[in-house]
Design a protein around this motif. Structure first.
Motif, PDB file in Angstrom:
ATOM      1  N   VAL B 107      66.047   6.886 130.578  1.00  0.00           N
ATOM      2  CA  VAL B 107      64.790   6.525 129.925  1.00  0.00           C
ATOM      3  C   VAL B 107      63.989   5.637 130.870  1.00  0.00           C
ATOM      4  CG1 VAL B 107      63.713   5.469 127.935  1.00  0.00           C
ATOM      5  CG2 VAL B 107      65.902   6.620 127.676  1.00  0.00           C
ATOM      6  N   PRO B 108      63.004   6.187 131.545  1.00  0.00           N
ATOM      7  CA  PRO B 108      62.184   5.366 132.436  1.00  0.00           C
ATOM      8  C   PRO B 108      61.474   4.279 131.644  1.00  0.00           C
ATOM      9  CG  PRO B 108      61.795   7.706 132.815  1.00  0.00           C
ATOM     10  CD  PRO B 108      62.622   7.606 131.581  1.00  0.00           C
ATOM     11  N   GLU B 109      61.241   3.143 132.303  1.00  0.00           N
ATOM     12  CA  GLU B 109      60.621   2.004 131.625  1.00  0.00           C
ATOM     13  C   GLU B 109      59.311   2.391 130.963  1.00  0.00           C
ATOM     14  OE1 GLU B 109      60.194  -1.074 134.487  1.00  0.00           O
ATOM     15  OE2 GLU B 109      62.351  -1.262 134.804  1.00  0.00           O
ATOM     16  N   VAL B 110      58.542   3.214 131.649  1.00  0.00           N
ATOM     17  CA  VAL B 110      57.223   3.551 131.118  1.00  0.00           C
ATOM     18  C   VAL B 110      57.370   4.311 129.805  1.00  0.00           C
ATOM     19  CG1 VAL B 110      57.036   5.665 132.512  1.00  0.00           C
ATOM     20  CG2 VAL B 110      54.982   4.545 131.680  1.00  0.00           C
ATOM     21  N   ALA B 315      60.064  14.055 120.003  1.00  0.00           N
ATOM     22  CA  ALA B 315      59.303  14.317 118.781  1.00  0.00           C
ATOM     23  C   ALA B 315      57.808  14.256 119.059  1.00  0.00           C
ATOM     24  CB  ALA B 315      59.691  13.309 117.710  1.00  0.00           C
ATOM     25  N   GLY B 316      57.416  13.229 119.808  1.00  0.00           N
ATOM     26  CA  GLY B 316      55.993  13.046 120.104  1.00  0.00           C
ATOM     27  C   GLY B 316      55.406  14.229 120.848  1.00  0.00           C
ATOM     28  N   ALA B 317      56.198  14.822 121.707  1.00  0.00           N
ATOM     29  CA  ALA B 317      55.707  15.924 122.516  1.00  0.00           C
ATOM     30  C   ALA B 317      55.383  17.136 121.646  1.00  0.00           C
ATOM     31  CB  ALA B 317      56.731  16.294 123.587  1.00  0.00           C
ATOM     32  N   PHE B 318      56.068  17.253 120.515  1.00  0.00           N
ATOM     33  CA  PHE B 318      55.870  18.434 119.671  1.00  0.00           C
ATOM     34  C   PHE B 318      55.081  18.101 118.390  1.00  0.00           C
ATOM     35  CE2 PHE B 318      59.630  19.531 122.163  1.00  0.00           C
ATOM     36  CZ  PHE B 318      59.221  20.769 122.662  1.00  0.00           C
ATOM     37  N   THR B 319      54.445  16.938 118.384  1.00  0.00           N
ATOM     38  CA  THR B 319      53.716  16.522 117.185  1.00  0.00           C
ATOM     39  C   THR B 319      52.217  16.807 117.353  1.00  0.00           C
ATOM     40  OG1 THR B 319      55.335  14.840 116.589  1.00  0.00           O
ATOM     41  CG2 THR B 319      53.106  14.515 115.775  1.00  0.00           C
ATOM     42  N   HIS B 320      51.619  17.207 116.249  1.00  0.00           N
ATOM     43  CA  HIS B 320      50.183  17.476 116.271  1.00  0.00           C
ATOM     44  C   HIS B 320      49.421  16.168 116.480  1.00  0.00           C
ATOM     45  CE1 HIS B 320      46.331  19.177 115.365  1.00  0.00           C
ATOM     46  NE2 HIS B 320      46.179  18.418 114.277  1.00  0.00           N
ATOM     47  N   THR B 321      48.438  16.185 117.339  1.00  0.00           N
ATOM     48  CA  THR B 321      47.676  14.962 117.606  1.00  0.00           C
ATOM     49  C   THR B 321      46.193  15.279 117.594  1.00  0.00           C
ATOM     50  OG1 THR B 321      47.614  15.342 119.971  1.00  0.00           O
ATOM     51  CG2 THR B 321      49.462  14.052 119.151  1.00  0.00           C
ATOM     52  N   ARG B 322      45.428  14.253 117.288  1.00  0.00           N
ATOM     53  CA  ARG B 322      43.988  14.345 117.542  1.00  0.00           C
ATOM     54  C   ARG B 322      43.590  13.044 118.200  1.00  0.00           C
ATOM     55  NH1 ARG B 322      40.867  15.841 112.533  1.00  0.00           N
ATOM     56  NH2 ARG B 322      41.778  17.886 112.933  1.00  0.00           N
ATOM     57  N   GLY B 323      43.218  13.114 119.461  1.00  0.00           N
ATOM     58  CA  GLY B 323      42.928  11.887 120.203  1.00  0.00           C
ATOM     59  C   GLY B 323      44.154  11.003 120.185  1.00  0.00           C
ATOM     60  N   THR B 502      51.730  11.144 140.041  1.00  0.00           N
ATOM     61  CA  THR B 502      53.064  11.628 139.681  1.00  0.00           C
ATOM     62  C   THR B 502      53.181  11.558 138.159  1.00  0.00           C
ATOM     63  OG1 THR B 502      54.041   9.451 139.751  1.00  0.00           O
ATOM     64  CG2 THR B 502      54.012  10.692 141.814  1.00  0.00           C
ATOM     65  N   THR B 503      54.255  12.081 137.626  1.00  0.00           N
ATOM     66  CA  THR B 503      54.405  12.109 136.169  1.00  0.00           C
ATOM     67  C   THR B 503      54.374  10.699 135.564  1.00  0.00           C
ATOM     68  OG1 THR B 503      55.754  14.050 136.559  1.00  0.00           O
ATOM     69  CG2 THR B 503      55.724  13.202 134.327  1.00  0.00           C
ATOM     70  N   PRO B 504      55.161   9.728 136.089  1.00  0.00           N
ATOM     71  CA  PRO B 504      55.083   8.389 135.484  1.00  0.00           C
ATOM     72  C   PRO B 504      53.680   7.794 135.575  1.00  0.00           C
ATOM     73  CG  PRO B 504      56.997   8.557 136.904  1.00  0.00           C
ATOM     74  CD  PRO B 504      56.185   9.790 137.130  1.00  0.00           C
ATOM     75  N   ILE B 505      52.975   8.032 136.685  1.00  0.00           N
ATOM     76  CA  ILE B 505      51.620   7.495 136.806  1.00  0.00           C
ATOM     77  C   ILE B 505      50.725   8.102 135.736  1.00  0.00           C
ATOM     78  CG2 ILE B 505      49.578   7.411 138.286  1.00  0.00           C
ATOM     79  CD1 ILE B 505      51.437   7.386 140.705  1.00  0.00           C
ATOM     80  N   ALA B 521      54.498  14.516 126.099  1.00  0.00           N
ATOM     81  CA  ALA B 521      54.812  15.792 126.734  1.00  0.00           C
ATOM     82  C   ALA B 521      55.197  15.579 128.193  1.00  0.00           C
ATOM     83  CB  ALA B 521      53.630  16.739 126.623  1.00  0.00           C
ATOM     84  N   TYR B 522      54.446  14.739 128.891  1.00  0.00           N
ATOM     85  CA  TYR B 522      54.834  14.406 130.267  1.00  0.00           C
ATOM     86  C   TYR B 522      56.177  13.670 130.281  1.00  0.00           C
ATOM     87  CZ  TYR B 522      50.433  15.803 132.452  1.00  0.00           C
ATOM     88  OH  TYR B 522      49.389  16.527 132.933  1.00  0.00           O
ATOM     89  N   GLY B 523      56.347  12.796 129.273  1.00  0.00           N
ATOM     90  CA  GLY B 523      57.620  12.080 129.155  1.00  0.00           C
ATOM     91  C   GLY B 523      58.785  13.037 129.010  1.00  0.00           C
ATOM     92  N   LEU B 524      58.586  14.079 128.201  1.00  0.00           N
ATOM     93  CA  LEU B 524      59.622  15.088 128.023  1.00  0.00           C
ATOM     94  C   LEU B 524      59.936  15.759 129.363  1.00  0.00           C
ATOM     95  CD1 LEU B 524      61.397  16.798 126.117  1.00  0.00           C
ATOM     96  CD2 LEU B 524      59.455  18.336 125.828  1.00  0.00           C
ATOM     97  N   ALA B 525      58.861  16.095 130.083  1.00  0.00           N
ATOM     98  CA  ALA B 525      59.053  16.716 131.403  1.00  0.00           C
ATOM     99  C   ALA B 525      59.871  15.797 132.305  1.00  0.00           C
ATOM    100  CB  ALA B 525      57.704  17.015 132.036  1.00  0.00           C
ATOM    101  N   LEU B 526      59.539  14.498 132.248  1.00  0.00           N
ATOM    102  CA  LEU B 526      60.226  13.522 133.097  1.00  0.00           C
ATOM    103  C   LEU B 526      61.704  13.430 132.723  1.00  0.00           C
ATOM    104  CD1 LEU B 526      59.776  11.526 135.333  1.00  0.00           C
ATOM    105  CD2 LEU B 526      59.011   9.845 133.664  1.00  0.00           C
TER     106      LEU B 526
END
Lengths: 356, 549
Positions: B107-110, B315-323, B502-505, B521-526
């Protein structure tokens, strides 16, 4: 098989001289042992012969080839290490084949040679094992095969038996000796164990503080130590300070005075009057009933008696305060008791004047 | 005559390693430190005078030290108790705790900071749930967030260090104390505590330095709390180059703090290291009934909290978002699609830079550790020291040094990918070297000499005999270097340029704008980039990643 000649060899580590101007000639095919206490420079000398240490000065030759600046991997040596140094990720076969493959031999030749040498060390059938699956003795046999299979000019062994238990040590010692005679290879063997050195060697160099104290056949080193150090290191010796009066009645004898008595002893050099050290091994001394007429004897009192099975050890105190160790072997008819007065009899052939 | 050690190929390699360290580590640090004594633009005083004069900077110094102290204390309490309990007792779910060290790695700090915000931030799931139930939560930003998130990141360091020390402790000493008439509890206190204490102190102080250097959590959650690392970064980005003296001064100040702490740590370790000659480890007592339930529950809480970021990010990566608004419970692939299909560049950049850096780093680590452990010469003490130096410098500080040094001149690298790779390699070098050297110490010199005696030249002997033996350690070092490089943020965020995110950035930037769906979603990739190599290494190559610590 080569003769090893070392001339004026000096090695230092970080300014400290470990070997100082050493001369040594190891005859072709000899089993030559470097013996000495730890820190005497014997391993350093061996590693200098191997080429792992570069000397500051001096030269090293195998026969007539100058090896002084030849890197280790081109010296044609076989080396056996104290910790076996088998490659843990390679099988027994691959370990032994390693040097042959480096010499780019045909696979069929390699196979045959590896087989021959594994058989010689009694390790046939272990080809596919990894070192971790071998006992200490088996590992050392494989290491020996690996060093010999390349048919080196000289075989160098660095305390190869010291990691083995006592019984195995004798067993492997015998195999090494048999194999060395069979192959006839010039062998330099490093050990701190005097029994090992005596049992194996054609010649022994006893080293101390980077110098050779004495070189000779095992018998001559044992029976005629040249220095107090040699007398004390090989076997045990009573070292007694005495006044030399002059040469003895026979050649290579000296007369000295000790506790008011005169003793005739062996002297392997010119005899000059003055202070000297007398070396007498406990097993070369005898005990007799106290009698002022006993020749070549000193009076004393038994201070302690120890029964050790194959021998009885006595501690005898002389009137001057000195303490001598005397060992009597076999069934001593009259076991002397503690507190008893005795005569300690010196054998003129086995009591030796030594230099300090 | 040139001495033999200088004629060998290893001496040449040692020279090369030292030269690289001087150019990419010593030189940037020198530039950084020397700039801090220059005069600040628009004033007539030096950086240090400004630092001491302005309240903002003094607050930052005070807050940084205070945060360090609080997080260190909290991490130590959690880490030590967990270590003691797992070493001495058996209770349900204990095996789960053994996995805890993994969580800090994967789990990266970010992501930790981001997911805590998704739960407890102003729009966080828990905040809104409790809010609608009439329970208002205090703001998570500032002290609460900083302390909680950092503690749950750093307690694993204390846990690992303490656990090793307790396991190495010889219980016979405790029994000896009891035989001499002290009660079991007193014996433990009087005998075990002093022996284990140095390890605890050493890891605690390590945590302190990590808190001082922490960038991701500090920046994302710090809010109005002034911290040295945040100010350093801000003085760098505000108007690049506008305030080079201040950024150097702030960076030097954090170097100073860490230097003092590391010195203290060395001093403690050197003075108080006891050797346990031979040990019989304690047998864990099996707990039953209430204590077992209580312990299991407590352990579960720690485990759940530690693993929560992972769950949240998936969960966040697969959750519906608006802004910035997350519609929890509503499944959507929109964020995933946006990230993986429309904007995969950060992921590609990460893979590219991190793989290059890992390869370079591993080759350097192998050479450096071999030279330091086996082929000592006049240069190796310097290499030995310099190679561990990056441990003492935060990523932000290293990044600023690199930018200052390679902005212009014969080796201008700013706004290239090369400077990111350099930052990666330098930052992670200590880990690689530590891993590689630990196995080298276990390979006897005689192995290499045996090969040489059999007619193989020294360098060839290294490749044929030593390298195969090092392979498992190199593999482990590669995986660890990769996982820590992929998640590297604090140095790369300083040296990167537009288009080279990069992904963390990218996650960091998205959190700033509140776009948590895409950040997840980027977090999931990471997390996938981190987990896949670990999985392959452990499963197929049987690498032991956590024994070489």
């Amino acid at each position: 098989m080569a003769r090893i000649s070392i001339e004026g060899l000096s090695v230092s580590f970080g300014g400290a001289r470990v070997i100082d101007g050493l001369q040594l000639e190891i005859p072709r095919g000899a089993f030559f042992t470097l013996l000495g206490p730890s820190g005497c420079g014997k391993t350093t000398l061996l590693r200098a012969i191997a080429g792992f240490i570069e000397p500051d000065a001096g030269s090293l030759r195998f026969d007539d080839q100058d090896m002084t600046r030849v890197p280790a991997h081109r010296r044609g040596i076989g080396m056996v290490f104290q910790d076996y140094a088998l490659f843990p990720d390679k099988t027994v076969f691959d370990n032994v084949a390693y040097g042959l493959r480096a010499r780019k031999l045909e696979p069929a030749v390699i196979k045959a040679k590896v087989g021959t040498y594994l058989e010689r060390v009694g390790m046939s059938g272990f080809d596919a094992r990894f070192p971790a699956a071998l006992s200490g003795g088996q590992r050392q046999r494989v290491a020996l095969a690996r060093a010999l299979v390349i048919e080196p000019q000289v075989l160098l062994m660095d305390e190869p038996l010291s990691n083995l238990d006592a019984k195995l040590r004798v067993q492997i010692r015998e195999s090494i000796s048999d194999l060395q005679r069979e192959v006839g290879i010039t062998t330099v063997f490093v050990t701190h164990d005097q029994e090992e050195a005596l049992a194996l060697s054609d010649r022994i160099a006893l080293m101390n503080e980077g110098r050779i104290e004495q070189i000779g056949a095992p018998e001559s080193i044992y029976t005629a130590p040249a220095t107090a150090f040699v007398a004390d290191f090989i076997g045990a010796a009573n070292l007694i300070e005495a006044d030399v009066l002059g040469p003895g009645p026979l050649p290579r004898q000296a007369v000295l005075r000790l506790d008011g008595r005169e003793l005739v002893v062996f002297a392997d050099g010119p005899v000059t009057a003055g202070k000297a050290l007398l070396a007498a091994r406990p097993e070369d001394l005898r005990l007799a009933a106290p009698d002022a007429a006993t020749p070549n004897a000193l009076p004393g009192t038994i201070e302690r008696r120890r029964y050790l099975g194959f021998k009885v050890s006595y501690r005898v105190r002389l009137p001057g305060g000195r303490v001598l160790a005397v060992d009597l072997h076999g069934q001593a008819k009259e076991p002397y008791a503690e507190g008893q007065s005795v005569s300690v009899v010196f054998d003129p052939r086995a009591s030796i004047l030594v230099t300090r | 005559m040139i001495p033999r050690q200088m004629r060998s190929v290893w001496f040449v390699l040692a020279c090369a390693v030292l030269a690289l360290l001087v150019v990419f580590l010593v030189w940037p640090l020198f530039n950084l430190l020397s700039a801090s004594v220059a005069t600040v633009k628009g004033t007539n005083q030096s950086g240090w005078a400004t630092f001491l004069a302005e309240a903002k900077y003094r607050d930052a110094l005070f807050n940084t030290l205070l945060l360090g102290a609080i997080v260190t204390a909290a991490s130590t309490v959690i880490g030590v108790s967990l270590a003691y309990l797992t070493a001495r007792f058996d209770f349900p779910f204990k095996a789960l705790i053994a996995m805890l060290p993994l969580t800090t790695l994967i789990v990266p700090e970010v992501i930790a900071a981001q997911t805590w915000l998704m739960m407890l931030g102003n729009n966080g799931l828990i905040t809104t749930l409790l809010g609608s139930a009439g329970i208002p939560l205090p703001s998570f930003y500032g002290w609460p967030g900083l302390v909680i998130v950092m503690t749950f990141i750093y307690y694993t360091y204390v846990y690992i260090g303490t656990l090793a020390a307790i396991r190495g402790f010889d219980v016979q000493l405790e029994e000896a104390a009891q035989s001499l008439g002290t009660s079991p509890a007193t014996s433990r206190l009087k005998v075990m505590v002093p022996v284990v204490m140095p390890a605890i102190l050493a890891t605690s102080l390590l945590v302190f330095t990590l808190v001082v250097g922490n960038f991701a959590v500090a920046t994302i959650l710090g809010h109005k709390v002034q911290l040295l690392s945040v100010l350093t970064y801000l003085s760098f980005v505000s108007e690049v180059g506008a305030d080079p003296v201040m950024q150097s001064t702030l960076a030097s100040a954090s170097i100073g703090i860490v230097a003092v702490v590391l010195f203290l740590q060395r001093w403690i370790v050197a003075r108080k290291r006891y050797e346990i000659v031979q040990g019989r480890g304690a047998r864990a007592t099996t707990l039953k009934g209430l204590p077992a339930i209580a312990l299991a529950a407590a352990a579960l809480v720690v485990v759940v909290v530690s693993v929560l970021p992972l769950v949240t990010v998936v969960a966040g990566a697969f959750t519906h978002t608006r802004g910035p608004v997350m519609y929890w419970g509503q499944f959507s692939l929109a964020s995933i699609e946006r990230v993986f299909v429309n904007a995969p560049d950060p992921i590609i950049n990460t893979l590219l830079y991190a793989s290059t850096a890992t390869m370079i780093g591993i080759v350097l680590s192998v050479i450096a550790s071999y030279v330091v452990v086996k082929k000592r010469n006049v240069l190796t003490p310097a290499i030995d020291y310099l190679i561990m130096l990056p441990m003492a410098i935060s990523g932000t500080v290293l990044g600023i040094g690199l930018v200052m040094t390679f902005n212009t001149g014969w080796l201008a690298m700013t706004s290239t990918a090369a400077i990111i790779v350099v930052a990666y390699v330098v930052r992670r070098l200590p880990f690689g070297v530590r891993n590689a050297s630990s196995t080298l110490y276990n390979i006897p010199n005689s192995i290499e000499e045996a090969s040489i005696s059999l007619g193989v030249p020294p360098l060839a002997s290294f490749f044929k005999v030593i390298l195969p033996l090092m392979a498992p350690a190199i593999g482990a070092a590669a995986v660890l270097t990769w996982t820590t490089t992929v998640s590297e943020l604090s140095a790369s965020v300083v040296v990167y340029s537009a288009g080279r995110e990069t992904t963390p950035i990218q996650i960091f930037r998205l959190i700033d704008t509140g776009l948590n769906g895409r950040a997840s979603a980027y977090g999931l990739a990471l997390v996938v980039m981190i987990l896949v190599p670990i999985f392959i290494a452990v499963k197929f190559f049987k690498l032991e990643l956590f024994t070489a610590k």
